[in-house]
Design a protein around this motif. Sequence first.
Motif, PDB file in Angstrom:
ATOM      1  N   ASN A 207       0.818  -1.209   0.000  1.00  0.00           N
ATOM      2  CA  ASN A 207       0.000   0.000   0.000  1.00  0.00           C
ATOM      3  C   ASN A 207       0.854   1.262   0.000  1.00  0.00           C
ATOM      4  OD1 ASN A 207      -2.297  -1.590  -0.024  1.00  0.00           O
ATOM      5  ND2 ASN A 207      -2.519  -1.588   2.199  1.00  0.00           N
ATOM      6  N   ASP A 208       2.035   1.200   0.620  1.00  0.00           N
ATOM      7  CA  ASP A 208       2.969   2.325   0.516  1.00  0.00           C
ATOM      8  C   ASP A 208       3.352   2.553  -0.940  1.00  0.00           C
ATOM      9  OD1 ASP A 208       2.933   2.703   3.237  1.00  0.00           O
ATOM     10  OD2 ASP A 208       4.889   1.768   3.613  1.00  0.00           O
ATOM     11  N   GLU A 209       3.582   1.458  -1.647  1.00  0.00           N
ATOM     12  CA  GLU A 209       3.949   1.554  -3.066  1.00  0.00           C
ATOM     13  C   GLU A 209       2.812   2.163  -3.873  1.00  0.00           C
ATOM     14  OE1 GLU A 209       5.170  -1.513  -6.704  1.00  0.00           O
ATOM     15  OE2 GLU A 209       5.432  -2.133  -4.606  1.00  0.00           O
ATOM     16  N   TRP A 210       1.573   1.788  -3.517  1.00  0.00           N
ATOM     17  CA  TRP A 210       0.425   2.355  -4.238  1.00  0.00           C
ATOM     18  C   TRP A 210       0.367   3.865  -4.030  1.00  0.00           C
ATOM     19  CZ3 TRP A 210      -3.748   5.407  -3.623  1.00  0.00           C
ATOM     20  CH2 TRP A 210      -4.714   5.383  -4.619  1.00  0.00           C
ATOM     21  N   HIS A 214       0.743   7.458  -6.434  1.00  0.00           N
ATOM     22  CA  HIS A 214      -0.416   8.356  -6.542  1.00  0.00           C
ATOM     23  C   HIS A 214      -0.219   9.591  -5.655  1.00  0.00           C
ATOM     24  CE1 HIS A 214      -2.009   4.461  -7.895  1.00  0.00           C
ATOM     25  NE2 HIS A 214      -2.920   5.148  -8.564  1.00  0.00           N
ATOM     26  N   GLN A 215       1.012  10.073  -5.579  1.00  0.00           N
ATOM     27  CA  GLN A 215       1.298  11.255  -4.768  1.00  0.00           C
ATOM     28  C   GLN A 215       0.662  12.515  -5.334  1.00  0.00           C
ATOM     29  OE1 GLN A 215       3.252  11.949  -1.697  1.00  0.00           O
ATOM     30  NE2 GLN A 215       2.317   9.918  -1.563  1.00  0.00           N
ATOM     31  N   ALA A 216       0.562  12.590  -6.634  1.00  0.00           N
ATOM     32  CA  ALA A 216      -0.028  13.774  -7.259  1.00  0.00           C
ATOM     33  C   ALA A 216      -1.548  13.654  -7.240  1.00  0.00           C
ATOM     34  CB  ALA A 216       0.458  13.918  -8.694  1.00  0.00           C
ATOM     35  N   GLU A 225      -8.246  18.550  -2.439  1.00  0.00           N
ATOM     36  CA  GLU A 225      -8.485  18.565  -0.996  1.00  0.00           C
ATOM     37  C   GLU A 225      -8.805  17.157  -0.487  1.00  0.00           C
ATOM     38  OE1 GLU A 225     -11.586  21.335  -0.303  1.00  0.00           O
ATOM     39  OE2 GLU A 225     -10.462  23.075  -1.049  1.00  0.00           O
ATOM     40  N   VAL A 226      -9.610  16.413  -1.231  1.00  0.00           N
ATOM     41  CA  VAL A 226      -9.932  15.041  -0.845  1.00  0.00           C
ATOM     42  C   VAL A 226      -8.674  14.185  -0.861  1.00  0.00           C
ATOM     43  CG1 VAL A 226     -11.259  12.973  -1.450  1.00  0.00           C
ATOM     44  CG2 VAL A 226     -12.309  15.238  -1.675  1.00  0.00           C
ATOM     45  N   HIS A 227      -7.853  14.356  -1.870  1.00  0.00           N
ATOM     46  CA  HIS A 227      -6.591  13.607  -1.962  1.00  0.00           C
ATOM     47  C   HIS A 227      -5.722  13.875  -0.741  1.00  0.00           C
ATOM     48  CE1 HIS A 227      -2.357  13.031  -3.184  1.00  0.00           C
ATOM     49  NE2 HIS A 227      -2.813  12.045  -3.937  1.00  0.00           N
ATOM     50  N   ALA A 228      -5.595  15.134  -0.362  1.00  0.00           N
ATOM     51  CA  ALA A 228      -4.767  15.490   0.791  1.00  0.00           C
ATOM     52  C   ALA A 228      -5.333  14.884   2.074  1.00  0.00           C
ATOM     53  CB  ALA A 228      -4.672  17.012   0.908  1.00  0.00           C
ATOM     54  N   ALA A 229      -6.649  14.935   2.232  1.00  0.00           N
ATOM     55  CA  ALA A 229      -7.282  14.381   3.431  1.00  0.00           C
ATOM     56  C   ALA A 229      -7.106  12.860   3.484  1.00  0.00           C
ATOM     57  CB  ALA A 229      -8.762  14.747   3.451  1.00  0.00           C
ATOM     58  N   ALA A 230      -7.240  12.200   2.343  1.00  0.00           N
ATOM     59  CA  ALA A 230      -7.108  10.743   2.299  1.00  0.00           C
ATOM     60  C   ALA A 230      -5.674  10.320   2.618  1.00  0.00           C
ATOM     61  CB  ALA A 230      -7.517  10.223   0.917  1.00  0.00           C
ATOM     62  N   TYR A 231      -4.707  11.030   2.058  1.00  0.00           N
ATOM     63  CA  TYR A 231      -3.312  10.680   2.330  1.00  0.00           C
ATOM     64  C   TYR A 231      -2.977  10.929   3.795  1.00  0.00           C
ATOM     65  CZ  TYR A 231       1.728  10.270   1.745  1.00  0.00           C
ATOM     66  OH  TYR A 231       3.048   9.874   1.860  1.00  0.00           O
ATOM     67  N   ALA A 232      -3.569  11.974   4.370  1.00  0.00           N
ATOM     68  CA  ALA A 232      -3.350  12.242   5.792  1.00  0.00           C
ATOM     69  C   ALA A 232      -3.914  11.111   6.648  1.00  0.00           C
ATOM     70  CB  ALA A 232      -3.995  13.574   6.173  1.00  0.00           C
ATOM     71  N   GLU A 233      -5.063  10.547   6.254  1.00  0.00           N
ATOM     72  CA  GLU A 233      -5.627   9.409   6.982  1.00  0.00           C
ATOM     73  C   GLU A 233      -4.700   8.199   6.912  1.00  0.00           C
ATOM     74  OE1 GLU A 233      -8.132   8.775   8.939  1.00  0.00           O
ATOM     75  OE2 GLU A 233      -8.833  10.838   8.937  1.00  0.00           O
ATOM     76  N   TYR A 234      -4.162   7.965   5.729  1.00  0.00           N
ATOM     77  CA  TYR A 234      -3.255   6.832   5.553  1.00  0.00           C
ATOM     78  C   TYR A 234      -2.000   7.008   6.405  1.00  0.00           C
ATOM     79  CZ  TYR A 234      -0.343   3.322   3.249  1.00  0.00           C
ATOM     80  OH  TYR A 234       0.476   2.244   3.002  1.00  0.00           O
ATOM     81  N   ARG A 235      -1.420   8.198   6.379  1.00  0.00           N
ATOM     82  CA  ARG A 235      -0.201   8.461   7.150  1.00  0.00           C
ATOM     83  C   ARG A 235      -0.471   8.421   8.656  1.00  0.00           C
ATOM     84  NH1 ARG A 235       3.100  13.565   5.548  1.00  0.00           N
ATOM     85  NH2 ARG A 235       4.572  12.464   6.913  1.00  0.00           N
TER      86      ARG A 235
END
Length: 331
Positions: A207-210, A214-216, A225-235
């Motif tokens: 999942n880290d690789e995924w 998909h960093q951009a 904004e949704v992308h940033a919020a989702a990545y924050a949840e993962y981190r």
Amino acid sequence: MLDHVHPDVLGSLLARHPTQKVYLDAFAEHVRLELEHLRTSRSRVYPRSLLTVPRGWDELIAARGDDFIEWMRPFLENESGLHDLLFMPEDFPLMRSLDAVEDLVPGAKAGVVARALKASMSTNMRMGALYDLATEVVGPGADDARELALAEANNDKKLFEFANGLQRNGQGEWLLEQIERDLAGHTSGRVARGLVLAGFLVPSAENDEWWAAHQAPPATGWLAEVHAAAYAEYRRYGYVQHWARKYRNDVDDVAAFSAHALLVAGADDRLLVGEERPEADEIKGWPWRRRLHWSVGWKDVRAAMKKREDAFEKTFLATEPPLQNQAPRRQ
């Protein structure tokens, strides 16, 4: 003698003495009568038994498989109104029977779950355990059940439960495939759903690789904004994993207890899926102070999980409703 044996014990007797035809016949007749009672009863109450009968099913299927299929056929073919009886809210009196028939008819359980889900959506009652089952079943019909459960998810709590359930049941690969399907969708809402589901992945090398790929964000504006919020949840949950490992491995109690406080701050129900939660055998080997601290502190972990769950219920696609008194969108 069997007249004085509680019917729910018959399965255990058959499992213990599989060559004794008297136990086989008694258990088979008990199951047949209970299924017939459930099928023909007009009352919407739990059946009289089969609630706690974990043994005897393998032996029954091996000896009376054809008969059992006939007893279950009305349920498998979705006779009118049966979904109400099969799936009482939060409990499944006939799940043992469906588990047993799955060995004979692969995908039967998934088909029943999908039909019951579809039927339940026309009612005012949300049968939560049905949606849990959609993340568990496999074989033909499983995709239909999962797509119905996903389509009904109208807040982030339901999306989280869906993603967490799939991972808990070893269906992480299917979840990643669904995320990719959503990201390839033609609407911003579908893309946002894929991002939110990705944020609920349990951090791992795969999942880290995924996420590295998909960093951009897929677009600017709201989707960014949704992308940033989702990545924050993962981190965030990645940090929980770190503090959980430190708590378990640090020999210094002060450092470990501090790690526990940080674990609590970020905890959600993924703690029940991954390897972060110690097993009972591991806890037994801890020093008494660590064991006591974990036992007493578990209520704080559960409270944090509940708080996170409540917060997810107030948002949809990582977005709060525009009005304070407006519930997340309903489909």
